[in-house]
Every structure is written in structure tokens, then in C-alpha cells.
Design an enzyme around this catalytic site. Structure first.
Site, PDB file in Angstrom:
ATOM      1  N   HIS A 120       0.744  -1.364  -0.107  1.00  0.00           N
ATOM      2  CA  HIS A 120       0.134   0.061  -0.107  1.00  0.00           C
ATOM      3  C   HIS A 120       0.939   1.247  -0.028  1.00  0.00           C
ATOM      4  O   HIS A 120       1.913   1.425   0.676  1.00  0.00           O
ATOM      5  CB  HIS A 120      -0.740  -0.114   1.250  1.00  0.00           C
ATOM      6  CG  HIS A 120      -1.804   1.236   1.219  1.00  0.00           C
ATOM      7  ND1 HIS A 120      -3.071   1.116   0.356  1.00  0.00           N
ATOM      8  CD2 HIS A 120      -1.961   2.398   1.872  1.00  0.00           C
ATOM      9  CE1 HIS A 120      -3.548   2.244   0.510  1.00  0.00           C
ATOM     10  NE2 HIS A 120      -3.194   2.962   1.626  1.00  0.00           N
ATOM     11  N   TYR A 153     -43.125  -6.507  16.362  1.00  0.00           N
ATOM     12  CA  TYR A 153     -42.915  -7.781  15.678  1.00  0.00           C
ATOM     13  C   TYR A 153     -43.536  -8.823  16.109  1.00  0.00           C
ATOM     14  O   TYR A 153     -44.229  -9.546  15.309  1.00  0.00           O
ATOM     15  CB  TYR A 153     -41.400  -7.894  15.461  1.00  0.00           C
ATOM     16  CG  TYR A 153     -40.492  -7.053  15.047  1.00  0.00           C
ATOM     17  CD1 TYR A 153     -40.972  -5.715  14.559  1.00  0.00           C
ATOM     18  CD2 TYR A 153     -39.166  -6.858  15.230  1.00  0.00           C
ATOM     19  CE1 TYR A 153     -40.066  -4.519  14.277  1.00  0.00           C
ATOM     20  CE2 TYR A 153     -38.384  -5.826  14.945  1.00  0.00           C
ATOM     21  CZ  TYR A 153     -38.642  -4.662  14.380  1.00  0.00           C
ATOM     22  OH  TYR A 153     -38.002  -3.572  14.214  1.00  0.00           O
ATOM     23  N   GLU A 200     -31.379  -5.175  10.551  1.00  0.00           N
ATOM     24  CA  GLU A 200     -32.186  -6.560  10.793  1.00  0.00           C
ATOM     25  C   GLU A 200     -32.340  -7.590   9.967  1.00  0.00           C
ATOM     26  O   GLU A 200     -32.403  -8.821   9.952  1.00  0.00           O
ATOM     27  CB  GLU A 200     -33.692  -6.104  11.079  1.00  0.00           C
ATOM     28  CG  GLU A 200     -33.865  -5.518  12.481  1.00  0.00           C
ATOM     29  CD  GLU A 200     -34.319  -6.420  13.670  1.00  0.00           C
ATOM     30  OE1 GLU A 200     -34.502  -7.579  13.354  1.00  0.00           O
ATOM     31  OE2 GLU A 200     -34.232  -6.057  14.805  1.00  0.00           O
ATOM     32  N   ARG A 253     -24.191  -7.200  16.342  1.00  0.00           N
ATOM     33  CA  ARG A 253     -24.579  -6.744  14.973  1.00  0.00           C
ATOM     34  C   ARG A 253     -23.602  -5.678  14.606  1.00  0.00           C
ATOM     35  O   ARG A 253     -23.957  -4.469  15.000  1.00  0.00           O
ATOM     36  CB  ARG A 253     -26.168  -6.173  15.142  1.00  0.00           C
ATOM     37  CG  ARG A 253     -26.596  -5.738  13.542  1.00  0.00           C
ATOM     38  CD  ARG A 253     -28.206  -5.431  13.807  1.00  0.00           C
ATOM     39  NE  ARG A 253     -28.718  -6.451  14.160  1.00  0.00           N
ATOM     40  CZ  ARG A 253     -30.234  -6.501  14.859  1.00  0.00           C
ATOM     41  NH1 ARG A 253     -30.528  -5.056  15.415  1.00  0.00           N
ATOM     42  NH2 ARG A 253     -30.877  -7.378  15.122  1.00  0.00           N
TER      43      ARG A 253
END
Length: 667
Positions: A104, A398, A434, A619
């Protein structure tokens, strides 16, 4: 040692020759075909490979299973990438027991990303270098095998610095490659706190903004001079390109862009002045600055600047359905700060957007998307960019109202998608984190991660699959019928005006609002399953800036893309979030208005959400697309977001408490 090489540019040629000199058994070379629209000033990897009698390939997608299988058959011990322009998949990297290494063009972890040579000059750095690092899933983020520093002089340009970097790469590889044949080198992890990321540059980025300092403008000239397109400005409608310049420490009282003299050609900057040594008119020759002034009729006191528009450009019309919601009202605020946009909005309430109602660029109608279908279709036809932000997005709903979630989140939004197809309008659709469900990747990648949900009897997944199905429908419309779209996936955005305390009272709110309600009312903070679940919390202002850039869509960069918008560095468990809130609450100036803290209470998810609930442990987003496409990086720390969100709700709660007796008297 058998090696596979991915290479392009001069540095690719250097790497290929260095491997040959070090005695590596090069099995194959992968490169790119030449782009006829690119000013190629560098050597050809394909020619070097041919001179070395090496098999060379230039596939459009090297990560395709067919190419992965061909590489597998070659059984490489190690993989090298030298300025190859595409990311290599984990599957390819796993084929080499010694791993993959990339060269790099910067001193990592600084200047990760694209065009590091140009960026270090733009930013006025005095030192850069080359880094050989192990490749990991995240671009330019793997542990470092070695570095070689390069000094940047005041007169270096991108071309001269490129030559220095080429020599540095040669020295670094001559030192490291023979040692790597003997066995694995010690690797040094990169410090993420020191990392910086820069995206690709285009010719349009060479436009000069004269209000900047002469030093800064001269750095831009150095960074994009030949062989690049050059720094440029306008004299009226006529473009002039500046190839060489010199910053002057000159005091003046002129507006930026004003020509101070024509011999030498000198222009006032926000600080100091810039002498134009050489330049070129749009259809002219490369000439000295004073000659350029003569050819273009430049005289003292005339101003250079942006190209004036021949016509008054119409504002971009943005339709936001759900404009009063958390994302909708913050996005409206950001769009109205830019006079290129006007906003048309629909929602069932207006409390969060009341501050915009007097703005002539804001047009609001109170209504329900389930009822006002004709109004919506008319405004889809009228507007340029459509954002359907209406959805039920609170977990308890939900399981409590799964059919209503499906009807609103899928069926009503599908009508909007089809109208966008019908009228050929661009849709920016809010997907969701989700959709990844119980994905087992360490970071959720928009393009490669599997979308894994639970069994049918776990109704909490109805939101996830409704959104996922819409994602797939939109993608199909894009492929088959040319729908212009971008899907964005927010990861736990939070900030002021997220839900409200009334919604929290009936359990229909996001986590932080529910926790704040517990503090305000003096009830125990309920931690579902102990609050061990981890999330990456993103400040609303960071999120909205990314979303604004998606709407802006420079050069169509976001068309047909899926983009995660989250902050991986702000990862915390729900318990940690609650503890952070509690600390801020106890130290807040309004603390005395509220009851004592009632403690934490662990509760099972089935007791809180119902039997159809199922949670995920973490998550974490990959934000490489957002960095690369939007040139976006989240900046706001979680503590700041928590403090500002808490402050907003506490002040609202105090107003509510003081207003209550008056309301009762009026009743």
C-alpha cells in the site's frame, strides 16, 4: 515458494520483478486491461509478465467461483497484491497457507483507501511511505510486515512522489521478500485509533476554491498536476488549468480569486496569494503564467472562480414519506440547510417538523400512506428522489402486531416502489440491519454476508424478512426495468427526537428511549436477557450526513448500491448503554426533578417481548462501502450521543411535568 500475484501500475511491475529476483515460483499474474479513458503514465504489468514468460490474466471479476477454483488448482503458498484495484475475497486469501500480502502506498494505518499519493500532497504532508501488510477482510487494515519512509519536499508533485514511492517499494521488497521465503515474518497490528481513510478522487475534485489559503491551493496543484487532469478555475465560462504554482506570503485586501497582477500572474487567496507559473487555457497551449494572462485576456482586478451557470438550476425535489419520524425530521433539517433541495413530506403528525413549517422550501401534508395513495402517486411523479421512511420498526411490535408490520412495512411500501418504477424515479430505500438476522460473520457485509433468520414460529423475524423481500424486489426492478435505487441499512441510529416517552410507556420504542423512561419514572431498568446483546450505536448526525451524500449521489456513485451506515467503534452491550445513561443521568443538572434510581432488573426476552421473540448477540457493520462510495467516516463518540439524547428527553419530561397541572385545571 509458489506465489500468485495480483498487480497493476508501476508498483505492480516493481513487485513482479522483485518476486522474480527473490526466486519465487510465480504461478500466475492477474492484472487489469488498460482503460482507454485513462492517461497511462505507468508501465504495463502484462508486458513485464510476458517478458518473464509468466501466465497473465485480466478477468473482470477475479472473485468469481470459476477463477477461485482455477487459483485453488494452482495451490499457491502465498498471495501478493501490488496496486491491484479490486479487493480479493476471503475465499481467495484462504487458498494460500502463508496468507496474502498487499503493498500500500502510505504509512499505514494513515491514508488507507484510494489515491494515497494524491491525498498526502493535498493535505500538505511532509512524509509518507510504502507498507507491506497482511490482507484481511477490511481494506488496508491487516497487520504490518514492514514499511519504508519517504520524505516529501515542498516541490514534489504526484509524479515525482510516485517515482520516490516506486524506489521505496523496490527497497522494501528487496529487504522483505527473501526473508518471507524463509518463514513467516513477525507482524505488527495496526492501531485503529490512528487510522484515516480516503476515497477515490475525480477530475472534478481539482476545482480551486480561492477562499482557501495559498499554501492549501498550491498543495492541490502539486497533487493533481500532470499526468493527472490538473487544478482548474474559471474566468467567466472559460476554464483554465494551473500546472505549476508557488504560494506567496502576501498581505492584500482583495476578495479571494482576484487577479493581483498579470506579470507574474498572481491571484489573491483567502490567505496569501498564488503565483501561477505555468497553465493552459481550455483550447490553448501549455504556457508561462504571464503568457496565459495575455492569451485569455486576464487583467488586474478580474476575479477567477466557479463556472457561472447559464440557467437557473431547479432545486432537487425530495419526497419523504414519514417526514415527522426520527430519520425523516433530521434529514429534512440537513436538506433544508442546502439551497439545492426542497422537501415534500407526508406524515400522520407534525410535532417534530413544526420548526420547518414556515420554510418556503418545505411542503407538508398531514396524512396516512395507507389512505393518501393518490397524493403519494402524484408527488412521486413530481419529485426527483423518493424516500419511503414509513415503517413499524420497534421490536415489541414484531411479535405483538406481526400482520400490521407486514401490511405497512411490505405491502404499502411495495406500492411506492412500483410507482417509482412507473414514473422512472430514483428511490432511496431504508433497508435495515435486521435483514442480516443471525448472520455469523464478524462484520456484516452488504455484498457477501448471508441473511439468516429463525424458524416461522419466531414472529419477530417478520420485520426482517419484509424488508429483505423489498430489498430483493427493488434489486430485481433495477436489473430488469432500470429502476434507479440505493438501499441503505442503518445500524442503531440514536439521538434527540428518537421515539418519544409516550411510545416508551406502552413498550413501543427503541432501547435507549425505554431506558430513559425508566430513569424518568423511577422504575427499574429492565435488561432483557441481562442486556448482554451488543450493538453498534450510531449518532443521528453521522447517519444523516451519510444519507445526505446518498441523496446527493455525485456522479451516480450510489446507483444500484447497498450501503451499511453504522459506527463499528461504538459497540456496546445494552447493559453498558444503560450504565452509561445512568452515569449521565446522575450528573445531569435536571437530576433533582426525577425519582431515585430503582436499580437494574434482568428479565427474560419471552416475558418482555412474547414467545415469538428471538435475539442476536451482536450486529457489527462493515462500512467499507460507505467509506469508499460516500467518502464517509463516523466521527461522534457514543458518550456524546448518549448525553445529548438524554438531555433532550429530560428537558421534554420536565416541560411535560410542569404543564400537567395547567392541563388538569383547563379540563
Amino acid at each position: 515458494m509458489k506465489a500468485i500475484v495480483f498487480a497493476y501500475h508501476d508498483i505492480g511491475c516493481v513487485g513482479l520483478n522483485a518476486l522474480a529476483e527473490a526466486g519465487y515460483d510465480i504461478q500466475a499474474v492477474f492484472t487489469h486491461t488498460d482503460n482507454p479513458g485513462e492517461n497511462r503514465f505507468f508501465s504495463s504489468v502484462a508486458r513485464v509478465a510476458a517478458d518473464l514468460a509468466l501466465p497473465v490474466f485480466a478477468p473482470e471479476d477475479v472473485n468469481h467461483p470459476l477463477w477461485v477454483e482455477r487459483i485453488r488448482e494452482l495451490q499457491p503458498d502465498i498471495i501478493f497484491s501490488f496496486y491491484y484495484r479490486n479487493m480479493l475475497s476471503d475465499e481467495i486469501l484462504s487458498l494460500a497457507p502463508q496468507g496474502g500480502f498487499n503493498l500500500h502506498g502510505s504509512l499505514l494505518p494513515q491514508y488507507r483507501g484510494r489515491a494515497p499519493i494524491n491525498w498526502v500532497l493535498v493535505n500538505g504532508e511532509t512524509e509518507t511511505g510504502v507498507t507491506l501488510h497482511q490482507m484481511v477482510k477490511k481494506a488496508d487494515a491487516g497487520p504490518i510486515a514492514g514499511q519504508y519512509k519517504v520524505a516529501i519536499s515542498d516541490v514534489d508533485t504526484a509524479l515525482t512522489l510516485h517515482a520516490k514511492m516506486r524506489d521505496a517499494a523496490q527497497e522494501l521488497l528487496r529487504n522483505l521478500l527473501p526473508r518471507m521465503k524463509e518463514g513467516p515474518l513477525p507482524l505488527t497490528p495496526q492501531k485503529e485509533a490512528d487510522a484515516s481513510y480516503f476515497g477515490r478522487r475525480t477530475a472534478a475534485d481539482g476545482e480551486i476554491h480561492w477562499q482557501k489559503s495559498a499554501f492549501t491551493i498550491n498543495n492541490l496543484v502539486r497533487a493533481v498536476t500532470e499526468p493527472y487532469p490538473g487544478a482548474f478555475s474559471y474566468l467567466g465560462q472559460r476554464k483554465l488549468t494551473i500546472w505549476r504554482s508557488r504560494p506567496l506570503d502576501l498581505v492584500h485586501n482583495k476578495l479571494p480569486g482576484t487577479v493581483l497582477s498579470t506579470a507574474p500572474l498572481t491571484v489573491a487567496c483567502g490567505e496569501g496569494a498564488l503565483e501561477i507559473i505555468t497553465g493552459q487555457g481550455e483550447a490553448g497551449l501549455y504556457v508561462q503564467g504571464d503568457r496565459l494572462a495575455q492569451e485569455m485576456g486576464i487583467v488586474t482586478d478580474v476575479r477567477l472562480g466557479n463556472k457561472p451557470s447559464n440557467t437557473l438550476k431547479r432545486r432537487t425535489r425530495v419526497l419523504i414519506l414519514g417526514v415527522n419520524g426520527f430519520i425523516g425530521n433530521h434529514l429534512t433539517e440537513r436538506l433544508l440547510q442546502d439551497d439545492r433541495y426542497e422537501v415534500y413530506g407526508l406524515d400522520i403528525g407534525s410535532d417534530a417538523i413544526s420548526r420547518f413549517l414556515g420554510n418556503p422550501a418545505f411542503h407538508f401534508v398531514e396524512g396516512d400512506i395507507s389512505i393518501h395513495s393518490e397524493w403519494i402517486e402524484y408527488h412521486i411523479k413530481k419529485c426527483d428522489v423518493i424516500l419511503p421512511l414509513v415503517a413499524i420498526a420497534t421490536p415489541i411490535e414484531y411479535t405483538r402486531n406481526p400482520l400490521r408490520v407486514f401490511e405497512l412495512d411490505f405491502e404499502e411500501n411495495l406500492k411506492i416502489v412500483r410507482d417509482c418504477v412507473k414514473y422512472n424515479k430514483r428511490i432511496v430505500f431504508p433497508s435495515t440491519s435486521e435483514v442480516y438476522g443471525m448472520c455469523d460473520d464478524k462484520e456484516f457485509d452488504e455484498d457477501t454476508s448471508r441473511l439468516i433468520v429463525g424458524p416461522i414460529n419466531k414472529q419477530r423475524w417478520i420485520y426482517s424478512v419484509s424488508k429483505q423481500l423489498l430489498d430483493r424486489v427493488i434489486w430485481a426492478y433495477g436489473v430488469k426495468e432500470g429502476l434507479k435505487f440505493t438501499l441503505f441499512r442503518p445500524f442503531n441510529w440514536m439521538g434527540p427526537r428518537l421515539d418519544n416517552l409516550d411510545a416508551a410507556r406502552i413498550g413501543s420504542s427503541r432501547a435507549i428511549t425505554q431506558l430513559i423512561l425508566n430513569l424518568v419514572e423511577g422504575s427499574p431498568i429492565k435488561l432483557v436477557d441481562g442486556g448482554a446483546q451488543k450493538r453498534c450505536f450510531t449518532d443521528i448526525h453521522d447517519g444523516i450526513e451519510a444519507l445526505f451524500r446518498i441523496i446527493e449521489n455525485r456522479d451516480g456513485c450510489c446507483d444500484g448500491r447497498i450501503i451499511n451506515i453504522g459506527n463499528p467503534t461504538n459497540e456496546a452491550s445494552i447493559r453498558e448503554l444503560a450504565e452509561m445513561l445512568l452515569t449521565s443521568f446522575e450528573n445531569h443538572e435536571l437530576r433533582d426533578h426525577f425519582p431515585p434510581f430503582a436499580g437494574f432488573k434482568d428479565i427474560e426476552s419471552s416475558a418482555y417481548y412474547g414467545k415469538g421473540y428471538q435475539d442476536v448477540e451482536y450486529r457489527t457493520p462493515s462500512i467499507k462501502n460507505a467509506r469508499r462510495i460516500l467518502h464517509w467516516q463516523p466521527e461522534i463518540a457514543m458518550q456524546q450521543t448518549v448525553t445529548e439524547t438524554l438531555d433532550f428527553f429530560l428537558r421534554a419530561a420536565v416541560i411535560e411535568k410542569t404543564a400537567a397541572p395547567k392541563d388538569e385545571l383547563n379540563a
